[in-house]
Design a protein around this motif. Structure first.
Motif, mmCIF file in Angstrom:
data_model
loop_
_atom_site.group_PDB
_atom_site.id
_atom_site.type_symbol
_atom_site.label_atom_id
_atom_site.label_comp_id
_atom_site.label_asym_id
_atom_site.label_seq_id
_atom_site.Cartn_x
_atom_site.Cartn_y
_atom_site.Cartn_z
ATOM 1 N N LEU A 228 13.227 -0.766 5.688
ATOM 2 C CA LEU A 228 13.448 -1.953 5.961
ATOM 3 C C LEU A 228 12.757 -2.717 6.792
ATOM 4 O O LEU A 228 12.232 -3.941 6.760
ATOM 5 C CB LEU A 228 15.163 -2.151 6.248
ATOM 6 N N SER A 229 12.120 -2.041 7.674
ATOM 7 C CA SER A 229 11.289 -2.900 8.920
ATOM 8 C C SER A 229 9.717 -2.759 8.332
ATOM 9 O O SER A 229 9.113 -3.474 9.021
ATOM 10 C CB SER A 229 11.396 -1.944 10.112
ATOM 11 N N GLN A 230 9.380 -1.955 7.343
ATOM 12 C CA GLN A 230 8.004 -1.703 6.774
ATOM 13 C C GLN A 230 6.856 -1.639 7.798
ATOM 14 O O GLN A 230 6.197 -2.038 7.985
ATOM 15 C CB GLN A 230 7.686 -3.004 6.064
ATOM 16 N N ARG A 324 24.381 -1.489 8.920
ATOM 17 C CA ARG A 324 24.198 -1.518 10.397
ATOM 18 C C ARG A 324 22.560 -1.578 10.628
ATOM 19 O O ARG A 324 22.144 -2.309 11.788
ATOM 20 C CB ARG A 324 24.881 -0.506 11.036
ATOM 21 N N VAL A 325 22.024 -0.846 9.833
ATOM 22 C CA VAL A 325 20.213 -0.694 10.202
ATOM 23 C C VAL A 325 19.844 -2.163 9.986
ATOM 24 O O VAL A 325 18.845 -2.788 10.655
ATOM 25 C CB VAL A 325 19.825 0.127 9.241
ATOM 26 N N GLU A 326 20.264 -2.862 8.969
ATOM 27 C CA GLU A 326 19.725 -4.191 8.566
ATOM 28 C C GLU A 326 19.978 -5.234 9.545
ATOM 29 O O GLU A 326 19.150 -5.893 10.133
ATOM 30 C CB GLU A 326 20.417 -4.453 7.310
ATOM 31 N N ARG A 327 21.186 -4.987 10.491
ATOM 32 C CA ARG A 327 21.283 -6.147 11.484
ATOM 33 C C ARG A 327 20.391 -5.472 12.842
ATOM 34 O O ARG A 327 19.697 -6.287 13.358
ATOM 35 C CB ARG A 327 22.796 -6.036 11.972
ATOM 36 N N LEU A 328 20.250 -4.248 12.903
ATOM 37 C CA LEU A 328 19.315 -3.805 14.040
ATOM 38 C C LEU A 328 17.992 -4.269 13.875
ATOM 39 O O LEU A 328 17.369 -4.701 14.712
ATOM 40 C CB LEU A 328 19.358 -2.320 14.249
ATOM 41 N N VAL A 329 17.522 -4.110 12.618
ATOM 42 C CA VAL A 329 16.109 -4.489 12.269
ATOM 43 C C VAL A 329 16.030 -5.881 12.442
ATOM 44 O O VAL A 329 14.538 -6.318 13.147
ATOM 45 C CB VAL A 329 15.749 -4.031 10.970
ATOM 46 N N ALA A 330 17.141 -6.666 12.360
ATOM 47 C CA ALA A 330 16.728 -8.176 12.353
ATOM 48 C C ALA A 330 16.504 -8.445 13.690
ATOM 49 O O ALA A 330 15.715 -9.594 13.984
ATOM 50 C CB ALA A 330 17.959 -8.731 11.469
ATOM 51 N N GLU A 331 17.363 -7.906 14.593
ATOM 52 C CA GLU A 331 17.333 -8.045 16.315
ATOM 53 C C GLU A 331 15.826 -7.744 16.699
ATOM 54 O O GLU A 331 15.461 -8.349 17.519
ATOM 55 C CB GLU A 331 18.427 -7.367 16.793
#
Length: 333
Positions: A228-230, A324-331
């Protein structure tokens, strides 16, 4: 005391008995633990416990658990009541149904039990003869340390050698097949040395995911962060008591994320280096095992355990972790 042999005489002095009894747990504690273990000594109860542990909701009702075996709901309720009386489960009635979850105090022990014993029951025991010691691979480790020194000139040669040998020993404790142990040691040692030399003020943010076996949840979370973070976030994973291999039900999910994620995934022991290098440490059912380092942010994700979950349950756990990972990466980015 004199010990007579064929033409020989040896005198031995008996050492005083050590106070072993003083180190034993109390009778009351032993009775409590024995009652809990006795309550688990039933195949259906263990399956119920694994279903509850792997449920993304963190709880299950009688109607869910009745599907595990061809038994009546009163029989299911009886087995759940045994686990509850032993302090393993807690319950809450909502309308018609009673919902069961693992007691918070017992969760670390139950998680360790499922993740440690279940893989051993599902896979054949390793052949001790295949388990190589450090003396057998000394030349390979020496060559590996020499090659890594050029990549990490800021680390002393003795420190590089120490990391290589510690990494090998840590992986060898749980390895079933040693054919690829040295290449795995190279990857693990390189990761540890990168953590040791990381400049926290520069570069991409780093996340460390920790669970008991490093064979399911933490591996999935790290792979999803990378996807997700590429590459904008560095993801690590480790286990407080790493398993010998990634769970078979998790490997296909890793392959669906990235072929490299599946091929490169292997359980690794938790090290202070990894914790110190992380900006965020996420524990996933392993309890309070991570050292507290100033400046590191800590989170605990109560997600299901895929150790003995069905394929559908593992997929649901994967979706929960992905959110949960999507929210963490966005932060972080």
């Amino acid at each position: 005391m004199s010990i007579q042999g064929r033409g020989t005489s040896t005198t031995a002095t008996s050492a005083p008995c050590s106070p072993t009894a003083s180190h034993a747990i109390s009778e009351q504690a032993a009775s409590t633990v024995a009652a809990a273990l006795k309550s688990l000594a039933d195949p259906l109860r263990l399956r119920m416990l694994s279903a509850i542990a792997s449920d993304p909701r963190g709880e299950s009702c009688v109607c869910d658990l009745a599907e595990l075996a061809d038994v009546s709901q009163p029989t299911v309720s009886h087995h759940l009541r045994v686990l509850k009386d032993a302090g393993v489960l807690v319950s809450e009635r909502r309308g018609t149904w009673v919902w069961y979850s693992i007691d918070a105090a017992a969760r670390p022990a139950i998680t360790a039990l499922l993740e440690s014993f279940a893989p051993a029951a599902l896979t054949p025991p390793r052949d001790a003869a295949l388990h190589l010691g450090l003396d057998d691979v000394d030349e390979a480790l020496t060559h590996l340390a020499s090659s890594l020194r050029s990549r990490f000139p800021g680390v002393s040669p003795d420190a590089v050698t120490g990391v290589v040998r510690e990494s090998y020993a840590g992986l060898a404790r749980t390895a079933r097949i040693t054919a690829h142990l040295v290449p795995l040691t190279e990857r693990f040692a390189r990761q540890r040395l990168a953590d040791l030399t990381r400049d926290r003020a520069a570069g991409a943010p780093q996340v460390l995911f920790v669970c008991v076996a490093n064979a399911g949840r933490s591996q999935l979370a790290a792979a999803l962060v990378q996807q997700l973070s590429q590459g904008r976030v560095v993801a690590r994973s480790a286990g407080s008591s790493p398993a010998a291999a990634v769970h078979p039900t998790v490997r296909p999910l890793l392959a669906s994320i990235d072929d490299a994620a599946e091929s490169e995934a292997f359980p690794k022991p938790l090290t202070d280096d990894a914790v110190r290098a992380a900006d965020v440490v996420v524990t996933m059912g392993c309890g309070d095992v991570c050292p507290i380092i100033p400046g590191v942010r800590y989170e605990d994700w109560a997600v299901g355990d895929p150790a003995l979950a069905s394929p559908e349950g593992v997929a649901a756990i994967r979706d929960d972790i992905a959110q949960r990972v999507e929210r963490l990466v966005a932060e972080l980015v």
